[in-house]
Structures are given as C-alpha cells and as structure tokens.
Design a protein around this motif. Structure first.
Motif, PDB file in Angstrom:
ATOM      1  N   UNK A 142     -19.742   6.315 -14.701  1.00 35.98           N
ATOM      2  CA  UNK A 142     -19.455   5.387 -13.607  1.00 35.98           C
ATOM      3  C   UNK A 142     -20.110   4.023 -13.829  1.00 35.98           C
ATOM      4  N   UNK A 143     -21.231   3.981 -14.551  1.00 35.82           N
ATOM      5  CA  UNK A 143     -21.790   2.673 -14.908  1.00 35.82           C
ATOM      6  C   UNK A 143     -20.839   1.917 -15.831  1.00 35.82           C
ATOM      7  N   UNK A 144     -20.228   2.622 -16.775  1.00 37.19           N
ATOM      8  CA  UNK A 144     -19.225   1.983 -17.631  1.00 37.19           C
ATOM      9  C   UNK A 144     -18.040   1.501 -16.812  1.00 37.19           C
ATOM     10  N   UNK A 145     -17.622   2.313 -15.846  1.00 36.76           N
ATOM     11  CA  UNK A 145     -16.520   1.913 -14.973  1.00 36.76           C
ATOM     12  C   UNK A 145     -16.873   0.630 -14.222  1.00 36.76           C
ATOM     13  N   UNK A 146     -18.125   0.518 -13.789  1.00 35.12           N
ATOM     14  CA  UNK A 146     -18.567  -0.693 -13.110  1.00 35.12           C
ATOM     15  C   UNK A 146     -18.529  -1.900 -14.025  1.00 35.12           C
ATOM     16  N   UNK A 257     -10.331   0.543  -7.161  1.00 36.96           N
ATOM     17  CA  UNK A 257     -11.549   0.972  -7.840  1.00 36.96           C
ATOM     18  C   UNK A 257     -12.760   0.866  -6.922  1.00 36.96           C
ATOM     19  N   UNK A 258     -12.840  -0.202  -6.152  1.00 36.72           N
ATOM     20  CA  UNK A 258     -13.961  -0.371  -5.229  1.00 36.72           C
ATOM     21  C   UNK A 258     -13.910   0.680  -4.123  1.00 36.72           C
ATOM     22  N   UNK A 259     -12.720   0.975  -3.677  1.00 34.40           N
ATOM     23  CA  UNK A 259     -12.558   2.002  -2.642  1.00 34.40           C
ATOM     24  C   UNK A 259     -13.059   3.353  -3.147  1.00 34.40           C
ATOM     25  N   UNK A 260     -12.674   3.706  -4.369  1.00 35.86           N
ATOM     26  CA  UNK A 260     -13.067   4.998  -4.926  1.00 35.86           C
ATOM     27  C   UNK A 260     -14.558   5.047  -5.250  1.00 35.86           C
ATOM     28  N   UNK A 261     -15.139   3.932  -5.642  1.00 31.06           N
ATOM     29  CA  UNK A 261     -16.572   3.900  -5.945  1.00 31.06           C
ATOM     30  C   UNK A 261     -17.410   4.177  -4.698  1.00 31.06           C
ATOM     31  N   UNK A 262     -16.872   3.854  -3.528  1.00 31.91           N
ATOM     32  CA  UNK A 262     -17.593   4.071  -2.272  1.00 31.91           C
ATOM     33  C   UNK A 262     -17.219   5.384  -1.586  1.00 31.91           C
ATOM     34  N   UNK A 263     -16.264   6.112  -2.140  1.00 34.67           N
ATOM     35  CA  UNK A 263     -15.679   7.245  -1.424  1.00 34.67           C
ATOM     36  C   UNK A 263     -16.650   8.401  -1.205  1.00 34.67           C
ATOM     37  N   UNK A 264     -17.619   8.589  -2.109  1.00 33.21           N
ATOM     38  CA  UNK A 264     -18.559   9.706  -1.979  1.00 33.21           C
ATOM     39  C   UNK A 264     -19.951   9.247  -2.370  1.00 33.21           C
ATOM     40  N   UNK A 265     -20.948   9.895  -1.776  1.00 38.79           N
ATOM     41  CA  UNK A 265     -22.339   9.613  -2.112  1.00 38.79           C
ATOM     42  C   UNK A 265     -22.764  10.550  -3.243  1.00 38.79           C
ATOM     43  N   UNK A 266     -22.295  10.254  -4.433  1.00 36.90           N
ATOM     44  CA  UNK A 266     -22.625  11.095  -5.580  1.00 36.90           C
ATOM     45  C   UNK A 266     -22.835  10.215  -6.804  1.00 36.90           C
ATOM     46  N   UNK A 267     -22.590  10.759  -7.996  1.00 33.38           N
ATOM     47  CA  UNK A 267     -22.863  10.024  -9.230  1.00 33.38           C
ATOM     48  C   UNK A 267     -22.087   8.723  -9.319  1.00 33.38           C
ATOM     49  N   UNK A 268     -20.981   8.627  -8.598  1.00 36.46           N
ATOM     50  CA  UNK A 268     -20.166   7.412  -8.690  1.00 36.46           C
ATOM     51  C   UNK A 268     -20.909   6.174  -8.174  1.00 36.46           C
ATOM     52  N   UNK A 269     -21.967   6.344  -7.407  1.00 31.95           N
ATOM     53  CA  UNK A 269     -22.722   5.192  -6.922  1.00 31.95           C
ATOM     54  C   UNK A 269     -23.367   4.428  -8.068  1.00 31.95           C
ATOM     55  N   UNK A 270     -23.467   5.069  -9.245  1.00 26.95           N
ATOM     56  CA  UNK A 270     -23.982   4.364 -10.423  1.00 26.95           C
ATOM     57  C   UNK A 270     -23.064   3.208 -10.812  1.00 26.95           C
ATOM     58  N   UNK A 271     -21.831   3.239 -10.322  1.00 29.21           N
ATOM     59  CA  UNK A 271     -20.888   2.135 -10.524  1.00 29.21           C
ATOM     60  C   UNK A 271     -21.537   0.802 -10.160  1.00 29.21           C
ATOM     61  N   UNK A 272     -22.265   0.784  -9.043  1.00 28.95           N
ATOM     62  CA  UNK A 272     -22.831  -0.469  -8.537  1.00 28.95           C
ATOM     63  C   UNK A 272     -24.084  -0.890  -9.295  1.00 28.95           C
ATOM     64  N   UNK A 273     -24.653   0.002 -10.125  1.00 29.08           N
ATOM     65  CA  UNK A 273     -25.786  -0.386 -10.963  1.00 29.08           C
ATOM     66  C   UNK A 273     -25.359  -1.450 -11.967  1.00 29.08           C
ATOM     67  N   UNK A 275     -21.966  -2.959 -11.819  1.00 33.13           N
ATOM     68  CA  UNK A 275     -21.055  -3.920 -11.173  1.00 33.13           C
ATOM     69  C   UNK A 275     -21.833  -4.930 -10.348  1.00 33.13           C
ATOM     70  N   UNK A 276     -22.913  -4.470  -9.737  1.00 34.01           N
ATOM     71  CA  UNK A 276     -23.641  -5.299  -8.772  1.00 34.01           C
ATOM     72  C   UNK A 276     -23.313  -4.829  -7.373  1.00 34.01           C
ATOM     73  N   UNK A 277     -24.176  -5.127  -6.441  1.00 35.90           N
ATOM     74  CA  UNK A 277     -23.980  -4.668  -5.066  1.00 35.90           C
ATOM     75  C   UNK A 277     -23.542  -5.841  -4.194  1.00 35.90           C
ATOM     76  N   UNK A 278     -22.272  -5.833  -3.781  1.00 38.21           N
ATOM     77  CA  UNK A 278     -21.767  -6.936  -2.951  1.00 38.21           C
ATOM     78  C   UNK A 278     -22.561  -7.074  -1.659  1.00 38.21           C
ATOM     79  N   UNK A 279     -22.689  -8.298  -1.206  1.00 34.19           N
ATOM     80  CA  UNK A 279     -23.397  -8.567   0.043  1.00 34.19           C
ATOM     81  C   UNK A 279     -22.656  -7.920   1.207  1.00 34.19           C
TER      82      UNK A 279
END
Length: 327
Positions: A142-146, A257-273, A275-279
């Motif tokens: 998911x970090x690569x996806x980000x 992609x942004x919708x799916x990255x937020x869909x669950x509180x699991x490993x996918x949250x590494x996406x924002x590591x 991508x960055x965390x939008x304000x």
C-alpha cells in the motif's frame, strides 16, 4: 488458431470475438501475413473483453483489449478505451509500470468495436498473490500504491472532466455533469435515480465549495489491487499497473484510489505514509460525501449490469447516508 474462451450467456455484457475477428484484428495491427497461434480470453476485468494473443514469429505474447459495442456503453462510461489511449502521454510518471500500446483502432471498421493491443506485462495479478504474503508485509504494497497515486495526482491538466473532453472550466460543472449522466443511465436501466439527482442538485448548490479545487489533477479513475501486477519478491512489490481507462481531470480526493485507501482501518493506511496525509477541513469532508455518492451511483450501474440485485438495493441506503451529510 487455438481459441480459449470464457463461457458467457448470450446476453452477458462482455462479449467475445470469433477466431475470424481475432485474426482480422491481428492482421490489421501487424500486417496481412500475421499468424495467430493462440488466443486466450483473460478474466479479472468486468468491462472490456481481453485476450492474451500468441503470434507466429513473435516470442512475447501481446494483449488484445476490446471495448463493448458502442450501443451497450452507458453515457457515463462512453469511449473509456479512447480515454485511456489519450491518457498515455499524461501517465508518463508511471510509464515504466504500464504496458506499451502497440496498436489501436477506433475506426470500428474491422469488428465494429474499439480495440487496443498492448505489450504483455510480467508478474502475477495482485488479487491472486497478495494474500499469500504475511499480513505484516501488506503495508509495503500500500505504500507503493501511495507513491504511484501521488505521482499521477501531481500531473496538472487543461480542464476538469474527461481526458478526451468535453472539458469544464470549473470543478463544480464537471461533478454536476457526471452525477446527471449517471442519473440518466440509472433511469435508463429502469431504476430510481431520485437520490442521485438530489446529489447533483446539492453539488450545484455547493458549487462554491467544489470550486475551491482550482487545479485539475490527473485521477487514476479506479486504481486499486485488481489493477496491479506483483513481482516475485520477499515482500509484495508492484511491477505493473493495468487498465487506466477511467482517468479524468479533477480533485485527487475524488479518485477511487483515495476512497479505497480510507475504506478500512488496516494495512492500507500505509498508503498515506507515502502519499501524504491531506489536510482535514469541513469543506473537504463535504466534498468527500459528494464524491462517495458518485462512486455509489457508478457501482449501482455496475451491479445492475452484473445482475447483482441485492447490491443495487444496498446502494440506496448507502446513498441516503451520504445525502444526509450533504443536505
């Protein structure tokens, strides 16, 4: 020619080609003497019909993707293959991950449908391989996806809306137009679209909030696990990105992609590591509710196309929840 097909009903949305049609396409692309040794229909996608083609005199296979017949396409999904073709130069930041376009024909003179031939990407589809890795390694994927998504979103465009046009000067115009097209398609299927029309009205009323998004950014459209290939590696490693046919210009937060990255509180949250965390702002939260309605409307159409009546019904409750936050 050896032809291997996926058995489908006569009224299925995806329709295959005959041996004669495949040969005609290959000879249009590579010349009249081209020999097709085998054609194998590939599953995984739910829109285009896709084949792995092995050609005589060519070591590497190629991939033939065939669009649905024009009159079978929803107005909100028209000419997606042409959009992908037009997006290729804009997707230069991830060109090393994408298949190369070897031939394309949008004249519809050969088989009455748009088609494209691409290079064959190595690797294994992520849905088939990702689950074999320990869950503690999934964050690497998911970090690569980000990273991939951020590099696409960094590309600024000339207008809001479809890559091939028509373009809009304001983001609100593109959102309202999209919601109304989806509404028309839903009603054309004999389904109720009153909730989607309410969302379009809310978008019109909230144009000022939408138009805080002033720079059109390239959106992947529907990039997620199903559109990626994995290399053989100790941890999940993305080596390919496929099917970028829903690209458009807009607000990065509107991307699937942004919708799916937020869909669950699991490993996918590494996406924002990566991508960055939008304000987080009140206006941004309102826009995301509206974008979710648009996603749900598109899903309603897809579920209807697949005969998933329960999924269609579920979409109404989900849209109602989002509307409650909008109106």
């Amino acid at each position: 020619m050896e032809l291997h097909v996926i058995e489908r009903s006569a009224n299925a949305f995806q329709q295959g080609l005959t041996e004669r049609q495949i040969l005609a396409v290959a000879r249009r692309a590579f010349g009249p003497g081209t020999e097709v040794r085998s054609a194998t229909e590939l599953g995984g996608g739910m829109y285009n019909t896709t084949y792995r083609i092995d050609l005589g005199g060519r070591e590497e296979p190629v991939v033939l993707r065939v669009a649905p017949e024009p009159d079978r396409q929803f107005h909100s999904e028209q000419e997606l293959m042409r959009a992908e073709y037009a997006s290729v130069p804009w997707l230069a930041p991830i060109a090393d991950l994408m298949p190369r376009v070897l031939a394309a024909d949008f004249t519809q003179a050969v088989i009455g449908r748009d088609w494209m031939i691409q290079s064959f990407l190595p690797g294994t589809p992520a849905p088939e391989l990702l689950g074999s890795y320990p869950k503690e390694t999934h964050g690497a994927f998911f970090r690569q996806m980000g990273e991939i998504t951020a590099s696409v979103h960094a590309v600024a465009g000339p207008w809001f809306g479809p890559v091939t046009g028509p373009g809009h000067a304001r983001w609100s115009e593109a959102v309202v137009t999209s919601l109304r097209l989806i509404s028309e398609d839903v009603e054309g299927c004999g389904l109720d679209a009153a909730d989607l029309r309410k969302a379009a009205d809310a978008a019109q009323a909230g144009a000022q909030v939408l138009d805080e998004v002033a720079v059109p950014r390239l959106l992947t459209g529907d990039l997620w696990t199903v559109n990626t290939m994995l290399a053989a590696a100790p941890v999940p490693t993305i080596c390919g990105v496929l099917d970028m046919d829903r690209t458009c210009w807009g607000d990065p937060e509107a991307d699937w992609t942004m919708r799916m990255a937020r869909a669950k509180q699991d490993a996918r949250l590494a996406f924002f590591d990566s991508y960055g965390r939008p304000e987080e702002t009140e206006a941004g939260a309102w826009r995301r509710h509206l974008y979710e309605v648009r996603h749900l409307g598109a899903l309603r159409l897809e579920r209807h196309r697949l005969g998933n009546e329960a999924g269609v019904e579920d979409s109404y409750g989900a849209v109602a929840e989002e509307l409650a936050a909008l109106i």
